[in-house]
Write a protein that holds these residues in place. Structure first.
Motif, PDB file in Angstrom:
ATOM      1  N   SER A 131       0.824  -1.213   0.000  1.00 31.58           N
ATOM      2  CA  SER A 131       0.000   0.000   0.000  1.00 31.58           C
ATOM      3  C   SER A 131       0.854   1.257   0.000  1.00 31.58           C
ATOM      4  O   SER A 131       0.518   2.251  -0.660  1.00 31.58           O
ATOM      5  CB  SER A 131      -0.967  -0.002   1.178  1.00 31.58           C
ATOM      6  N   TRP A 143       3.851   1.714  -1.364  1.00 32.97           N
ATOM      7  CA  TRP A 143       4.396   1.970  -2.695  1.00 32.97           C
ATOM      8  C   TRP A 143       3.307   2.259  -3.720  1.00 32.97           C
ATOM      9  O   TRP A 143       3.560   2.933  -4.722  1.00 32.97           O
ATOM     10  CB  TRP A 143       5.325   0.843  -3.125  1.00 32.97           C
ATOM     11  N   ALA A 144       2.097   1.807  -3.460  1.00 39.75           N
ATOM     12  CA  ALA A 144       0.979   2.202  -4.321  1.00 39.75           C
ATOM     13  C   ALA A 144       0.723   3.695  -4.176  1.00 39.75           C
ATOM     14  O   ALA A 144       0.502   4.402  -5.168  1.00 39.75           O
ATOM     15  CB  ALA A 144      -0.271   1.409  -3.969  1.00 39.75           C
ATOM     16  N   VAL A 145       0.763   4.193  -2.953  1.00 40.16           N
ATOM     17  CA  VAL A 145       0.577   5.631  -2.713  1.00 40.16           C
ATOM     18  C   VAL A 145       1.727   6.423  -3.333  1.00 40.16           C
ATOM     19  O   VAL A 145       1.514   7.398  -4.053  1.00 40.16           O
ATOM     20  CB  VAL A 145       0.465   5.939  -1.198  1.00 40.16           C
ATOM     21  N   SER A 192       3.827   5.631  -5.715  1.00 35.64           N
ATOM     22  CA  SER A 192       3.928   5.566  -7.177  1.00 35.64           C
ATOM     23  C   SER A 192       2.800   6.298  -7.893  1.00 35.64           C
ATOM     24  O   SER A 192       2.953   6.663  -9.059  1.00 35.64           O
ATOM     25  CB  SER A 192       3.985   4.112  -7.635  1.00 35.64           C
ATOM     26  N   THR A 193       1.673   6.516  -7.241  1.00 32.67           N
ATOM     27  CA  THR A 193       0.559   7.186  -7.909  1.00 32.67           C
ATOM     28  C   THR A 193       0.318   8.612  -7.426  1.00 32.67           C
ATOM     29  O   THR A 193      -0.502   9.318  -8.005  1.00 32.67           O
ATOM     30  CB  THR A 193      -0.745   6.388  -7.717  1.00 32.67           C
ATOM     31  N   LEU A 194       1.033   9.052  -6.402  1.00 34.20           N
ATOM     32  CA  LEU A 194       0.785  10.374  -5.826  1.00 34.20           C
ATOM     33  C   LEU A 194       1.009  11.499  -6.835  1.00 34.20           C
ATOM     34  O   LEU A 194       0.206  12.435  -6.918  1.00 34.20           O
ATOM     35  CB  LEU A 194       1.661  10.589  -4.591  1.00 34.20           C
ATOM     36  N   THR A 195       2.052  11.411  -7.625  1.00 39.97           N
ATOM     37  CA  THR A 195       2.342  12.457  -8.606  1.00 39.97           C
ATOM     38  C   THR A 195       1.243  12.548  -9.655  1.00 39.97           C
ATOM     39  O   THR A 195       0.772  13.641  -9.973  1.00 39.97           O
ATOM     40  CB  THR A 195       3.698  12.186  -9.284  1.00 39.97           C
ATOM     41  N   LEU A 196       0.823  11.412 -10.166  1.00 45.24           N
ATOM     42  CA  LEU A 196      -0.252  11.394 -11.159  1.00 45.24           C
ATOM     43  C   LEU A 196      -1.555  11.910 -10.556  1.00 45.24           C
ATOM     44  O   LEU A 196      -2.257  12.722 -11.167  1.00 45.24           O
ATOM     45  CB  LEU A 196      -0.440   9.973 -11.698  1.00 45.24           C
ATOM     46  N   TYR A 197      -1.862  11.471  -9.347  1.00 42.27           N
ATOM     47  CA  TYR A 197      -3.078  11.902  -8.644  1.00 42.27           C
ATOM     48  C   TYR A 197      -3.076  13.420  -8.433  1.00 42.27           C
ATOM     49  O   TYR A 197      -4.072  14.091  -8.711  1.00 42.27           O
ATOM     50  CB  TYR A 197      -3.155  11.156  -7.307  1.00 42.27           C
ATOM     51  N   LYS A 218      -3.499  15.199 -11.956  1.00 39.81           N
ATOM     52  CA  LYS A 218      -4.823  15.075 -12.567  1.00 39.81           C
ATOM     53  C   LYS A 218      -5.918  15.741 -11.741  1.00 39.81           C
ATOM     54  O   LYS A 218      -6.778  16.423 -12.280  1.00 39.81           O
ATOM     55  CB  LYS A 218      -5.175  13.596 -12.775  1.00 39.81           C
ATOM     56  N   CYS A 232      -3.929   7.857   4.174  1.00 46.80           N
ATOM     57  CA  CYS A 232      -4.610   7.370   2.969  1.00 46.80           C
ATOM     58  C   CYS A 232      -6.030   7.906   2.878  1.00 46.80           C
ATOM     59  O   CYS A 232      -6.493   8.265   1.786  1.00 46.80           O
ATOM     60  CB  CYS A 232      -4.618   5.841   2.955  1.00 46.80           C
TER      61      CYS A 232
END
Length: 109
Positions: free
Chosen positions: A14, A16-18, A20-25, A28, A80
């Motif tokens: 969880s 690394w999911a946060v 790895s996607t924080l920049t995209l989130y 966008k 989260c």
């Protein structure tokens, strides 16, 4: 030992999911500029360094590893939730404070 392995697996997956996607989130959802993203990621890195140098040395010996892990996991869960419910970009920076406490999980595992 099986429980600790499961906790470590779920936590790091969880985390690394946060990460790895924080920049995209942030890009966008909040239309953050590259400069603002750099500030966010730098703040996260700085909070990790401060947490591991100062907070861990003070908290883990005083409340113990098991309780430190619980506090860290609770802070990560709250982080989260705040990330998911954020409706303005500045709220992502509030998560930096939560990540500081969430870093108690690392040495406690």
């Amino acid at each position: 030992m099986k429980e600790v392995g499961l906790i470590a697996f779920l936590y790091y997956t969880s985390l690394w999911a946060v990460v790895s996607t924080l920049t995209l989130y942030a890009t966008k959802r909040f239309a953050m500029s590259p400069e603002r993203l750099g500030e966010l990621m730098s703040a996260l890195g700085l909070s990790t360094m401060i947490s591991e140098v100062v907070l861990v040395r003070l908290v883990v010996p005083s409340i113990g590893e098991k309780r430190s892990m619980r506090v860290g996991l609770a802070a990560f869960a709250l982080q989260c939730i705040v990330l998911g419910l954020a409706n303005e970009g500045w709220q992502l920076f509030f998560c930096v404070l939560l990540s500081c406490v969430a870093n108690l999980v690392y040495p406690s595992l």
